[in-house]
Enzyme design. Sequence first.
Site, PDB file in Angstrom:
ATOM      1  N   THR A  97       0.874  -1.184   0.000  1.00  0.00           N
ATOM      2  CA  THR A  97       0.000   0.000   0.000  1.00  0.00           C
ATOM      3  C   THR A  97       0.905   1.226   0.000  1.00  0.00           C
ATOM      4  OG1 THR A  97      -1.622  -1.206   1.314  1.00  0.00           O
ATOM      5  CG2 THR A  97      -1.894   1.179   1.170  1.00  0.00           C
ATOM      6  N   LYS A 172      -7.721   1.329  -2.901  1.00  0.00           N
ATOM      7  CA  LYS A 172      -7.288   0.934  -1.544  1.00  0.00           C
ATOM      8  C   LYS A 172      -7.504   2.096  -0.565  1.00  0.00           C
ATOM      9  CE  LYS A 172      -5.043  -1.237   1.794  1.00  0.00           C
ATOM     10  NZ  LYS A 172      -5.379  -2.491   2.438  1.00  0.00           N
ATOM     11  N   LYS A 240       0.395   5.301   8.092  1.00  0.00           N
ATOM     12  CA  LYS A 240       0.979   5.516   6.760  1.00  0.00           C
ATOM     13  C   LYS A 240      -0.145   5.624   5.722  1.00  0.00           C
ATOM     14  CE  LYS A 240       1.999   1.694   4.789  1.00  0.00           C
ATOM     15  NZ  LYS A 240       1.360   1.033   3.693  1.00  0.00           N
TER      16      LYS A 240
END
Length: 287
Positions: A97, A172, A240
């Site tokens: 990701t 995502k 993150k």
Amino acid sequence: MARLAFLGMGVMGAPMAGHLQAAGHQVTVFNRTRAKAEAWVARHGGSCAATPREAASGADLVMACVGNDDDLRSVCLGPDGAFAGMAPGAVFVDHTTVSAAVTRELAQAAQVVGIGYVDAPVSGGQAGAENGQLSVMCGGTQVDFDSAAPVIDAYARICRRMGNVGAGQITKMCNQIAIAGLVQALSESLAFAKKSGLEVEQVVEVISQGAAGSWQMVNRHKTMDQGQFEHGFAVDWMRKDLAICLAAADEVGASLPVTALVDQFYKDVQRMGGGRWDTSSLIARLD
Ligand SMILES: NC(=O)c1ccc[n+]([C@@H]2O[C@H](COP(=O)([O-])OP(=O)(O)OC[C@H]3O[C@@H](n4cnc5c(N)ncnc54)[C@H](OP(=O)(O)O)[C@@H]3O)[C@@H](O)[C@H]2O)c1
């Protein structure tokens, strides 16, 4: 059957690569900490390489699942990076990701040397990786996607092309935005039930079958109630991801007020020493 490389033998990468080897592909793995790559070979077969370049050499597809933007750059670029070992026509598939910006940057670098690039982040967690039941959201050309999808199927429940390079990472982000507020609401609901003198288990049995039911509620309420946060997807990784979402929202002018707030709550959890706890640990700051 294809010749494959897999870079990153972490919580997600190791079981994903295991499914590829079990499906009959010829898999070479690379991990920064070599002992993990050797342990993977001892368990699954296949082989391990000393550098991403060596692993990628001769591979039809090179998969990666590392940490963040810089980690991905470091396994792709430079003299020991995967791109230096891949033959023109091979395809790089990134399951990490990362930001849409690094995705565009690396896809461009891949194009210069004639390599295909598919961003393919995943959802489904450690259990999804181990059971081969991940949701895989892809961005790239139709041709590159068509080369990668039949191989990705070894660990996917669903694998879809969402658009051109970067579209997988944007999808995502939608996933992480949807989860952030939901886990906070679930934490508040469970903490409220407890403080009101109700049995969490009984409350969840009823409300999970109504309009408030969710995957998080069904799969996480027990361990949240017990203060156990060992499900694999770390708070550090979530922060993150939320930073990536907030930056991307600025770029397109979208407003993410709840996501921004929950990001601050996760910062509290980090301060409590929970950086490697899983994301359901939001409830810990309500106790
Ligand atoms: N865990 C989940 O439930 C989950 C779910 C969906 C998506 N993701 C995403 O998937 C990615 C991996 O997550 P994970 O939970 O598998 O993480 P992890 O267990 O921490 O594994 C990260 C892997 O990347 C390697 N790595 C990190 N930095 C590197 C670098 N600079 N150069 C080379 N290798 C490097 C690590 O090597 P070492 O062994 O040497 O440290 C390790 O093999 C993250 O982007 C995460 O956000 C995770």
